[in-house]
Enzyme design. Structure first.
Site, PDB file in Angstrom:
ATOM      1  N   ASP A   1      27.321  42.860  41.022  1.00  0.00           N
ATOM      2  CA  ASP A   1      28.550  43.443  40.504  1.00  0.00           C
ATOM      3  C   ASP A   1      28.354  43.557  38.980  1.00  0.00           C
ATOM      4  OD1 ASP A   1      31.400  44.089  40.435  1.00  0.00           O
ATOM      5  OD2 ASP A   1      31.649  42.113  39.562  1.00  0.00           O
ATOM      6  N   LEU A   2      29.148  44.372  38.312  1.00  0.00           N
ATOM      7  CA  LEU A   2      28.957  44.558  36.864  1.00  0.00           C
ATOM      8  C   LEU A   2      29.932  43.687  36.047  1.00  0.00           C
ATOM      9  CD1 LEU A   2      27.544  46.121  34.559  1.00  0.00           C
ATOM     10  CD2 LEU A   2      29.223  47.932  34.884  1.00  0.00           C
ATOM     11  N   ASP A   3      31.191  44.085  36.092  1.00  0.00           N
ATOM     12  CA  ASP A   3      32.194  43.399  35.280  1.00  0.00           C
ATOM     13  C   ASP A   3      32.404  41.961  35.771  1.00  0.00           C
ATOM     14  OD1 ASP A   3      34.345  42.820  33.614  1.00  0.00           O
ATOM     15  OD2 ASP A   3      35.797  43.688  34.990  1.00  0.00           O
TER      16      ASP A   3
ATOM     17  N   THR B   1      33.259  42.902  30.685  1.00  0.00           N
ATOM     18  CA  THR B   1      34.022  44.076  30.230  1.00  0.00           C
ATOM     19  C   THR B   1      35.507  43.940  30.538  1.00  0.00           C
ATOM     20  OG1 THR B   1      32.960  45.059  32.161  1.00  0.00           O
ATOM     21  CG2 THR B   1      32.327  45.929  30.027  1.00  0.00           C
TER      22      THR B   1
ATOM     23  N   LYS C   1      40.861  42.604  38.288  1.00  0.00           N
ATOM     24  CA  LYS C   1      39.401  42.434  38.309  1.00  0.00           C
ATOM     25  C   LYS C   1      38.801  42.916  39.637  1.00  0.00           C
ATOM     26  CE  LYS C   1      38.924  38.958  34.786  1.00  0.00           C
ATOM     27  NZ  LYS C   1      38.558  37.578  34.422  1.00  0.00           N
ATOM     28  N   GLY C   2      37.835  43.809  39.541  1.00  0.00           N
ATOM     29  CA  GLY C   2      37.157  44.310  40.738  1.00  0.00           C
ATOM     30  C   GLY C   2      37.931  45.398  41.464  1.00  0.00           C
TER      31      GLY C   2
ATOM     32  N   ARG D   1      40.262  51.932  39.423  1.00  0.00           N
ATOM     33  CA  ARG D   1      41.132  52.354  38.311  1.00  0.00           C
ATOM     34  C   ARG D   1      42.548  52.715  38.790  1.00  0.00           C
ATOM     35  NH1 ARG D   1      38.661  57.149  35.162  1.00  0.00           N
ATOM     36  NH2 ARG D   1      36.889  55.731  35.259  1.00  0.00           N
TER      37      ARG D   1
ATOM     38  N   SER E   1      29.073  48.268  41.820  1.00  0.00           N
ATOM     39  CA  SER E   1      30.269  48.124  40.978  1.00  0.00           C
ATOM     40  C   SER E   1      31.323  49.168  41.313  1.00  0.00           C
ATOM     41  CB  SER E   1      29.851  48.273  39.510  1.00  0.00           C
ATOM     42  OG  SER E   1      30.968  48.480  38.685  1.00  0.00           O
ATOM     43  N   ALA E   2      32.588  48.820  41.079  1.00  0.00           N
ATOM     44  CA  ALA E   2      33.686  49.775  41.289  1.00  0.00           C
ATOM     45  C   ALA E   2      33.827  50.734  40.114  1.00  0.00           C
ATOM     46  CB  ALA E   2      34.988  49.010  41.475  1.00  0.00           C
ATOM     47  N   SER E   3      33.155  50.445  39.008  1.00  0.00           N
ATOM     48  CA  SER E   3      33.390  51.201  37.771  1.00  0.00           C
ATOM     49  C   SER E   3      32.717  52.569  37.760  1.00  0.00           C
ATOM     50  CB  SER E   3      32.898  50.410  36.566  1.00  0.00           C
ATOM     51  OG  SER E   3      33.082  51.181  35.396  1.00  0.00           O
TER      52      SER E   3
ATOM     53  N   ASN F   1      32.241  53.909  34.900  1.00  0.00           N
ATOM     54  CA  ASN F   1      31.634  53.886  33.559  1.00  0.00           C
ATOM     55  C   ASN F   1      30.394  53.000  33.500  1.00  0.00           C
ATOM     56  OD1 ASN F   1      33.653  55.470  31.994  1.00  0.00           O
ATOM     57  ND2 ASN F   1      35.022  53.873  32.753  1.00  0.00           N
TER      58      ASN F   1
ATOM     59  N   LYS G   1      36.030  47.778  47.304  1.00  0.00           N
ATOM     60  CA  LYS G   1      35.878  46.424  47.847  1.00  0.00           C
ATOM     61  C   LYS G   1      37.277  45.910  48.181  1.00  0.00           C
ATOM     62  CE  LYS G   1      32.227  45.781  44.418  1.00  0.00           C
ATOM     63  NZ  LYS G   1      31.894  45.179  43.117  1.00  0.00           N
TER      64      LYS G   1
ATOM     65  N   GLU H   1      28.686  38.207  42.855  1.00  0.00           N
ATOM     66  CA  GLU H   1      30.042  38.737  42.649  1.00  0.00           C
ATOM     67  C   GLU H   1      30.962  37.715  41.982  1.00  0.00           C
ATOM     68  OE1 GLU H   1      32.536  40.748  42.822  1.00  0.00           O
ATOM     69  OE2 GLU H   1      31.662  42.543  43.695  1.00  0.00           O
ATOM     70  N   ASP H   2      31.901  38.228  41.179  1.00  0.00           N
ATOM     71  CA  ASP H   2      32.873  37.322  40.553  1.00  0.00           C
ATOM     72  C   ASP H   2      34.273  37.458  41.161  1.00  0.00           C
ATOM     73  OD1 ASP H   2      33.381  39.899  39.426  1.00  0.00           O
ATOM     74  OD2 ASP H   2      34.537  38.927  37.849  1.00  0.00           O
TER      75      ASP H   2
HETATM   76  P1  B16 Z   1      36.501  52.079  35.692  1.00  0.00           P
HETATM   77  P2  B16 Z   1      33.283  45.760  38.807  1.00  0.00           P
HETATM   78  C1  B16 Z   1      35.547  46.986  38.049  1.00  0.00           C
HETATM   79  O1  B16 Z   1      34.210  46.646  37.804  1.00  0.00           O
HETATM   80  C2  B16 Z   1      36.462  46.189  37.130  1.00  0.00           C
HETATM   81  O2  B16 Z   1      36.405  44.808  37.435  1.00  0.00           O
HETATM   82  C3  B16 Z   1      37.885  46.652  37.289  1.00  0.00           C
HETATM   83  O3  B16 Z   1      38.747  45.945  36.414  1.00  0.00           O
HETATM   84  C4  B16 Z   1      37.959  48.165  37.017  1.00  0.00           C
HETATM   85  O4  B16 Z   1      39.274  48.648  37.197  1.00  0.00           O
HETATM   86  C5  B16 Z   1      36.982  48.883  37.954  1.00  0.00           C
HETATM   87  O5  B16 Z   1      35.676  48.374  37.756  1.00  0.00           O
HETATM   88  C6  B16 Z   1      36.974  50.390  37.702  1.00  0.00           C
HETATM   89  O6  B16 Z   1      36.452  50.645  36.419  1.00  0.00           O
HETATM   90  O7  B16 Z   1      37.925  52.317  35.293  1.00  0.00           O
HETATM   91  O8  B16 Z   1      35.549  51.913  34.533  1.00  0.00           O
HETATM   92  O9  B16 Z   1      36.014  53.089  36.689  1.00  0.00           O
HETATM   93  O10 B16 Z   1      33.789  44.348  38.728  1.00  0.00           O
HETATM   94  O11 B16 Z   1      33.398  46.370  40.204  1.00  0.00           O
HETATM   95  O12 B16 Z   1      31.919  45.930  38.214  1.00  0.00           O
HETATM   96 MG    MG Z   2      33.533  42.071  38.947  1.00  0.00          MG
END
Ligand code: B16
Ligand code: MG
Length: 214
Positions: A9-11, A17, A45-46, A49, A114-116, A118, A145, A169-170
């Site tokens: 996982d990233l964040d 972040t 978290k996780g 958006r 990761s869900a991000s 970015n 997730k 994972e966190d």
């Molecule tokens: P973005 P992860 C998640 O990252 C974040 O924990 C979560 O707070 C955020 O809303 C999500 O990514 C989406 O991010 O807005 O940059 O697309 O923990 O899955 O690495």
């Molecule tokens: Mg995370």
């Protein structure tokens, strides 16, 4: 079964972040006229958006049409992107890069899950993009997730079976996703939240490959 790949996982696992997500969501809440605390931020978290925005709006007791929601999410994202444009290697969580090197030396594959949307900016700015054999993020998956999609796709791109994968994972939803994908799950953080994980570590400092023995 021998472990052939690690999915991260990233964040909250590679880089913190969450503090930048928090700053951007807090700025949005403040514009909308209500407060958003660090404790509230834990709930995001996780989470994707748009799902995060829904939680934020429920905290402020606000309802609005879909078009306005999309505009607010875009606004928050522009602030977040501005914050992470300044992120560098110093923000990698302790021991992470050493652990990546150890995995590479031992020919264990590395993927992002990761869900991000970015993730690429963060991986590039921290100088670690070269370690990844596969990058699965919010741009590639449609189901958030605890759905296992992000990790299942990761194993597929790496060409390994799910039994050969370990997920780091966190977030509780991330551990659930890993278990549903039939993978081993290592929680990074506190045992109270991550009790469904196969193992729990507080961070990567001093972690050896023994962690991959189950
Ligand atoms: P973005 P992860 C998640 O990252 C974040 O924990 C979560 O707070 C955020 O809303 C999500 O990514 C989406 O991010 O807005 O940059 O697309 O923990 O899955 O690495
Ligand atoms: Mg995370």
């Amino acid at each position: 079964m021998n472990i052939k790949a690690c999915l991260f996982d990233l964040d909250g696992v590679i880089v913190d972040t969450a503090k930048y997500h928090y700053l951007a969501w807090k700025r949005l809440a403040s514009e909308l006229g209500f407060d958003f605390t660090e404790k509230d931020n834990e709930r995001l978290k996780g989470v994707s958006r748009m799902a995060s925005l829904e939680i934020l709006l429920s905290i402020g007791n606000m309802e609005m049409e879909e078009k306005s929601k999309l505009e607010l999410a875009e606004k928050k994202n522009q602030w977040y992107v501005e914050y992470i444009s300044k992120v560098d290697k110093s923000e990698l969580l302790p021991g992470v890069e050493d652990f990546f090197k150890l995995l590479k030396e031992n020919e264990i594959k590395i993927a992002l899950g990761s869900a991000s949307k970015n993730s690429m900016t963060i991986l590039k700015n921290t100088g670690i993009v070269g370690y990844f054999d596969a990058i699965i993020d919010g741009n590639k998956v449609s189901k958030a997730k605890p759905d296992p999609e992000v990790f299942v796709l990761g194993a597929k791109e790496l060409g390994v079976s799910s039994e050969e994968c370990v997920v780091f994972e966190d977030a509780e939803a991330g551990i659930e996703a890993a278990k549903s994908a039939n993978m081993k799950a290592i929680g990074v953080g506190s045992p109270e939240i991550l009790n469904k994980a196969d193992k729990i570590i507080s961070g990567f400092s001093g972690i050896s490959l023994d962690i991959l023995n189950f």
